[in-house]
Write a protein that holds these residues in place. Structure first.
Motif, PDB file in Angstrom:
ATOM      1  N   ASP A 145      13.685   7.090  11.612  1.00 44.21           N
ATOM      2  CA  ASP A 145      12.717   7.372  11.368  1.00 44.21           C
ATOM      3  C   ASP A 145      11.687   8.553  12.296  1.00 44.21           C
ATOM      4  N   PHE A 146      12.907   9.594  13.031  1.00 47.72           N
ATOM      5  CA  PHE A 146      12.630   9.864  14.489  1.00 47.72           C
ATOM      6  C   PHE A 146      11.320   9.677  15.488  1.00 47.72           C
ATOM      7  N   HIS A 147      12.091   8.406  15.394  1.00 47.34           N
ATOM      8  CA  HIS A 147      10.253   6.956  16.027  1.00 47.34           C
ATOM      9  C   HIS A 147       9.420   7.403  15.400  1.00 47.34           C
ATOM     10  N   LEU A 148       8.635   8.038  13.828  1.00 50.41           N
ATOM     11  CA  LEU A 148       7.818   7.635  13.456  1.00 50.41           C
ATOM     12  C   LEU A 148       6.924   7.165  12.727  1.00 50.41           C
ATOM     13  N   SER A 149       7.711   6.249  12.537  1.00 49.19           N
ATOM     14  CA  SER A 149       7.797   5.060  11.564  1.00 49.19           C
ATOM     15  C   SER A 149       6.215   4.453  11.244  1.00 49.19           C
ATOM     16  N   HIS A 150       6.071   4.189  12.682  1.00 46.46           N
ATOM     17  CA  HIS A 150       4.753   3.640  13.112  1.00 46.46           C
ATOM     18  C   HIS A 150       2.998   4.550  12.599  1.00 46.46           C
ATOM     19  N   VAL A 151       3.734   5.831  12.467  1.00 43.64           N
ATOM     20  CA  VAL A 151       2.797   6.591  11.819  1.00 43.64           C
ATOM     21  C   VAL A 151       2.661   7.283  10.341  1.00 43.64           C
ATOM     22  N   TYR A 152       3.540   6.703  10.205  1.00 44.42           N
ATOM     23  CA  TYR A 152       4.048   7.144   8.649  1.00 44.42           C
ATOM     24  C   TYR A 152       5.156   6.556   8.566  1.00 44.42           C
ATOM     25  N   PRO A 153       5.166   4.989   7.855  1.00 48.04           N
ATOM     26  CA  PRO A 153       5.010   3.941   7.744  1.00 48.04           C
ATOM     27  C   PRO A 153       6.186   4.224   5.458  1.00 48.04           C
ATOM     28  N   TRP A 154       6.155   5.300   5.204  1.00 48.53           N
ATOM     29  CA  TRP A 154       6.713   5.546   4.561  1.00 48.53           C
ATOM     30  C   TRP A 154       8.521   6.326   4.666  1.00 48.53           C
TER      31      TRP A 154
ATOM     32  N   GLU B 113       1.189   7.439  -3.868  1.00 46.84           N
ATOM     33  CA  GLU B 113      -0.121   6.828  -3.450  1.00 46.84           C
ATOM     34  C   GLU B 113       0.420   6.423  -2.427  1.00 46.84           C
ATOM     35  N   VAL B 114       1.190   7.135  -1.246  1.00 41.47           N
ATOM     36  CA  VAL B 114       0.801   7.334   0.512  1.00 41.47           C
ATOM     37  C   VAL B 114      -0.985   8.340  -0.010  1.00 41.47           C
ATOM     38  N   VAL B 115      -1.150   9.010  -0.409  1.00 44.76           N
ATOM     39  CA  VAL B 115      -1.560   9.963   0.035  1.00 44.76           C
ATOM     40  C   VAL B 115      -2.641   9.768  -0.777  1.00 44.76           C
ATOM     41  N   TRP B 116      -2.807   8.871  -2.255  1.00 47.74           N
ATOM     42  CA  TRP B 116      -3.910   8.878  -2.394  1.00 47.74           C
ATOM     43  C   TRP B 116      -4.795   7.319  -1.417  1.00 47.74           C
ATOM     44  N   ARG B 117      -4.189   6.713  -1.124  1.00 50.04           N
ATOM     45  CA  ARG B 117      -4.537   5.546  -0.305  1.00 50.04           C
ATOM     46  C   ARG B 117      -5.383   6.219   0.717  1.00 50.04           C
ATOM     47  N   HIS B 118      -4.280   7.607   1.546  1.00 45.21           N
ATOM     48  CA  HIS B 118      -4.825   7.967   2.585  1.00 45.21           C
ATOM     49  C   HIS B 118      -6.350   9.005   2.295  1.00 45.21           C
ATOM     50  N   LEU B 119      -6.567   8.680   1.377  1.00 43.31           N
ATOM     51  CA  LEU B 119      -8.459  10.005   0.114  1.00 43.31           C
ATOM     52  C   LEU B 119      -8.757   8.806   0.160  1.00 43.31           C
TER      53      LEU B 119
ATOM     54  N   ALA C 292      18.212  10.744  -0.696  1.00 41.04           N
ATOM     55  CA  ALA C 292      19.701   9.984  -0.394  1.00 41.04           C
ATOM     56  C   ALA C 292      20.438   9.784  -1.845  1.00 41.04           C
ATOM     57  N   ALA C 293      19.522   8.949  -3.189  1.00 40.72           N
ATOM     58  CA  ALA C 293      20.093   8.706  -3.967  1.00 40.72           C
ATOM     59  C   ALA C 293      19.087   9.920  -4.860  1.00 40.72           C
ATOM     60  N   ALA C 294      18.947  10.771  -4.715  1.00 39.04           N
ATOM     61  CA  ALA C 294      18.442  12.181  -5.646  1.00 39.04           C
ATOM     62  C   ALA C 294      17.651  11.578  -6.142  1.00 39.04           C
ATOM     63  N   ASP C 295      16.056  10.531  -6.777  1.00 39.07           N
ATOM     64  CA  ASP C 295      15.288  10.225  -6.850  1.00 39.07           C
ATOM     65  C   ASP C 295      14.069  10.608  -6.839  1.00 39.07           C
ATOM     66  N   ALA C 296      14.408  11.914  -7.637  1.00 35.98           N
ATOM     67  CA  ALA C 296      12.513  12.915  -7.240  1.00 35.98           C
ATOM     68  C   ALA C 296      11.411  12.098  -7.674  1.00 35.98           C
ATOM     69  N   VAL C 297      11.662  11.901  -9.231  1.00 36.94           N
ATOM     70  CA  VAL C 297      10.350  10.509  -9.464  1.00 36.94           C
ATOM     71  C   VAL C 297       9.531   9.304  -9.250  1.00 36.94           C
ATOM     72  N   ALA C 298      11.448   9.505  -8.309  1.00 36.24           N
ATOM     73  CA  ALA C 298      10.332   7.259  -7.118  1.00 36.24           C
ATOM     74  C   ALA C 298       9.424   8.144  -6.289  1.00 36.24           C
ATOM     75  N   LEU C 299       9.902   9.337  -5.595  1.00 38.14           N
ATOM     76  CA  LEU C 299       9.616  10.119  -4.130  1.00 38.14           C
ATOM     77  C   LEU C 299       8.906  11.173  -4.725  1.00 38.14           C
TER      78      LEU C 299
END
Length: 220
Positions: A133-142, A164-170, A151-158
């Protein structure tokens, strides 16, 4: 202090993007509301949309690589409204983190001297390249979940995760000053997410319909 009450009150309720069936107002109607702001504020919102809007073409116009980052930095200097600038910087940090995850997934080394990202975390990412997590998951939990989906190439879920992350931030941003500039900025970019989500569903539906037609033709 400016009175944004009229603009905020004129905006219809925006449903959560994953639950919505349609946009509550058209782009034309949204722009009519935005013209009630000072011209400088409206212009800066449009510039911010060009920089970090959800539409695939939003940053494509800036090109790629070091020159693109230079152009984006120059454009960022024209955004002086603090709340808008902070949101744009937040989204650019997010895009840099995603770029780092994709580069690492491709089993490439840290970019080093090459200009590959922007924002406040570039050096920390490079210094912690082998840390999941580059030691950054405390700032960016996602971050770890995004890494797994890439890694799973799941573009839709990503895409949904990031929306969802940006919506909550807004939403949190809008709550800081319910009748200020903040909820207007939040509304514009949540509207953008909702539009992107509905267009994604429409494209998926068209693809599914074409697939069914092709299957029928094959059987015949």
């Amino acid at each position: 202090m400016k009175d944004y009450y009229t603009v905020v009150a004129s905006l219809p309720h925006l449903p959560y993007f994953a639950d919505a069936e349609r946009l509550p107002l058209t782009r034309l109607r949204l722009e009519q509301r935005l013209r009630m702001l000072d011209e400088s504020e409206t212009r800066q919102i449009y510039l911010a949309e060009r920089l970090v809007g959800w539409r695939p073409s939003s940053t494509a116009q800036f090109g790629s690589g070091a020159k693109a980052i230079e152009r984006i930095n120059r454009s960022l200097q024209d955004i002086s409204e603090p709340v808008l600038r902070e949101f744009v910087e937040y989204r650019l940090d997010m895009q840099t983190l995603l770029a780092a995850l994709r580069i690492r997934q491709a089993q490439r080394s840290p970019p080093g001297a090459e200009i590959w990202g922007m924002g406040s975390h570039v050096r920390r990412i490079e210094a912690n390249w082998d840390v999941p997590d580059f030691h950054l998951s405390h700032v960016y939990p996602w971050l770890l979940e995004a890494d797994r989906l890439i890694a799973a190439a799941d573009a839709v879920a990503l895409d949904r995760l990031l929306m969802e992350v940006v919506w909550r931030h807004l939403s949190r941003l809008a709550d800081t000053n319910p009748f200020g500039f903040e909820p207007i900025v939040a509304y514009v970019f949540q509207w953008d997410i909702l539009q992107a989500w509905l267009l994604r569903d429409a494209d998926a539906a068209k693809h599914h319909f074409k697939k069914l037609i092709d299957e029928v033709k094959h059987v015949q």
